[in-house]
Design an enzyme around this catalytic site. Structure first.
Site, short mmCIF file in Angstrom:
data_model
loop_
_atom_site.label_atom_id
_atom_site.label_comp_id
_atom_site.label_asym_id
_atom_site.label_seq_id
_atom_site.Cartn_x
_atom_site.Cartn_y
_atom_site.Cartn_z
CG LEU A 235 -1.96 -1.09 1.37
CD1 LEU A 235 -2.68 -0.97 2.72
CD2 LEU A 235 -2.95 -1.05 0.23
CG ASP A 236 0.30 4.58 -2.74
OD1 ASP A 236 1.05 3.76 -3.29
OD2 ASP A 236 -0.50 5.30 -3.35
CG MET A 237 4.49 6.49 3.81
SD MET A 237 5.99 7.47 3.70
CE MET A 237 6.20 7.96 5.40
#
Length: 547
Positions: free
Chosen positions: A394-396
């Protein structure tokens, strides 16, 4: 160029450190200056169509503007304004700082050589579109087709003659009195046919080579002109860069060629931020803070929202601003700040897999800088696990369900499901704006912005297919809560599809890349459906959003 702030703002507290230009929240003084500049843009004629209020694009395009709060020699606060590139084919407009080097100076070498290069381009275009060129191309294609057809006909005739000779030879051999003379005649016919076909091939090949030679000579003339133009343009660009010298707060000066490890990208030094700082240093002003905003219609590829603030671009500005900010006390880069490690929030666990709830602003895997991340947290908890553990990322900035496998075999089986798109995913997001449709689909191909990683661009020529479904769940004020289902897994897919004007045209709330920075990105991986890699039973995991 110096525009004083109102008396009421002259005594306002100023920031202790200058703006970190690549990740910032605009200071109130910079916001005020930006709002004043935007009022001017609504009334002034800059000979540029920004596309504001237009329903059709018709060549209209927005522009990046910047404001720099400064203190002059008298201790007065004011602001400077600048635009990126040029407006209305001009670098000079009243009320805006001049360029570091004016390419468009009427008597300058750039104008003169640009015209000469343009004439060369016209010459190339004339040759490319000439009837003689088309005739040579058509003649070569036609001659090649005729030769292939003639050779095919001759080969067929030879094959038929060979078949007839074989029948005659068989008949002679079966006759009561076969003669060597008759068989020799058949052999001579075969040799003659082969020799005639070989001669024909040689003759036709010479004819094709002649047609090819004429076309080649014409194309060599074209290629010579193209190489001359490319060399001329590269030399012109080098001499332009040689004249770009930037100042920093220490009073030092450096040429743009010395600031890049490789050849500077086109347009380096033409952005608003370098213009503003260079002019401030020239005048002896003290830089206080700055902000850049987009004004007008978004380009087709990038996500740019009218009146929204944006960081300086990295490919063109990072090396330049890195030098120009030397001597100033600058805000630290918040992205490089070390985040504290967080304990794993386990949603599901068995002998083979584990699912966790990833917090927002927490890395899934290690990045360029040493930061706590989910992968290393999992390795510490499961030191004996073999295999890569995390099955996806997942994106940060995104929170939600993150799946891991405890063995290499389970990892391979789960990853195969992701690759073949058997895994079902659903995200919850809050959009900054209202949608006209309650549900729908977005299909916009994406690729990385090579000049400003990790941003993504919409690109119909080189982008990868990306498909998202959406459904409105509720609205509150100017915010829309939606369910997002990604059918593909491209980088920043949901964020770009939400923000882009060809998508939902409503960025996700708190999106610091494609919208406006906020407390957090309101994007959450709420549902994950997959076949258990060991039991093959269908599993569904859910995790409610915290917003």
């Amino acid at each position: 160029m110096f525009i004083p702030l109102p008396l009421a703002l002259q005594q306002q507290p100023t920031p202790a450190q200058f703006t970190f230009p690549f990740y910032y929240e605009p200071h109130p003084l910079a916001r005020f200056a930006a709002s004043e500049l935007q009022k001017r843009l609504l009334t002034e004629d800059l000979n540029h169509d920004f596309g504001i209020g237009n329903q059709q694009r018709n060549g209209a395009i927005g522009k990046m503007f910047g404001v720099l709060i400064v203190k002059n020699h008298k201790g007065e606060l004011g602001y400077l304004a600048a635009f990126s590139g040029k407006l209305g084919n001009s670098n000079e407009h009243t009320g805006f700082v001049p360029p570091v080097f004016d390419l468009l100076e009427a008597q300058g070498f750039f104008r003169q050589e640009e015209q000469e290069i343009h004439q060369l381009t016209l010459q190339i275009e004339a040759l490319e579109s000439a009837e003689a060129y088309s005739a040579l191309q058509e003649m070569f294609v036609l001659k090649k087709a005729q030769i292939e057809q003639r050779l095919a006909t001759e080969k067929l005739k030879n094959a038929q003659a060979k078949h007839v000779r074989a029948e005659r030879r068989a008949h002679i051999l079966l006759s009561a009195e076969p003669t060597e003379q008759t068989l020799e005649l058949l052999r001579q016919e075969s040799i003659h046919d082969s020799y005639r076909l070989k001669q024909l091939k040689t003759q036709l090949q010479l004819e094709l080579l002649e047609a090819q030679r004429q076309l080649y000579e014409y194309e060599q003339q074209l290629e010579s002109l193209r190489l001359k133009r490319a060399s001329w343009s590269a030399d012109l660009q080098r001499r332009i860069f040689e004249r770009y010298y930037f100042l920093n707060a220490n009073g030092e000066s450096k040429n743009v060629l010395a600031l890049f490890n490789e050849s500077p990208p086109a347009g380096a030094g033409e952005c608003a931020a370098p213009k503003l700082l260079h002019f401030a240093y020239q005048q002896g002003y003290q830089p206080i803070c700055m902000a850049e905003f987009w004004w007008g219609m978004s380009p087709d590829s990038e996500v740019r929202i009218h009146q929204s603030y944006y960081p300086a671009c990295k490919s063109k500005c990072e090396p330049i601003l890195g030098f120009m900010l030397q001597g100033l006390l600058v805000d630290p880069n918040p992205i490089t700040a070390i985040h504290p490690a967080r304990s794993l929030d386990i949603l599901y666990e068995d002998e083979w897999i584990v699912a966790i709830h990833k917090s927002p602003e927490y890395l899934s895997v290690p990045g360029k800088l040493p930061q706590p991340n989910c992968l290393e947290d999992l390795k510490k908890r499961y030191p004996n696990a073999d295999g890569p553990l995390l099955v996806h990322r997942l994106d940060m900035s995104t929170s939600g369900i993150l799946l891991a496998a405890k063995t290499k075999l389970m990892h391979e089986r789960l990853q195969r499901q992701f690759v073949t798109r058997k895994v079902k995913k659903r995200y919850i997001a809050v959009l900054d704006g209202l949608l006209s449709n309650a549900h729908g689909e977005i299909k916009l191909p994406l690729r990385v912005d090579l000049d400003d990683r990790p941003r993504q661009l919409v690109c119909f020529e080189h982008g990868s297919y990306a498909h998202t479904s959406y459904e409105v769940l509720s609205t509150e004020g100017n915010l829309t809560r939606v369910s997002l289902i990604p059918h593909t897994g491209r980088t920043h897919q949901l964020r770009v599809h939400a923000a882009h004007h060809l998508g939902l045209a409503c960025p996700i709330l708190g999106d610091d890349l494609y919208g406006q920075k906020g407390e957090r990105l309101h994007l959450h991986a709420a549902y994950l459906g997959f076949f258990h890699p060991h039991t093959n039973e269908w599993m569904e995991l859910e995790c409610a959003a915290e917003f």
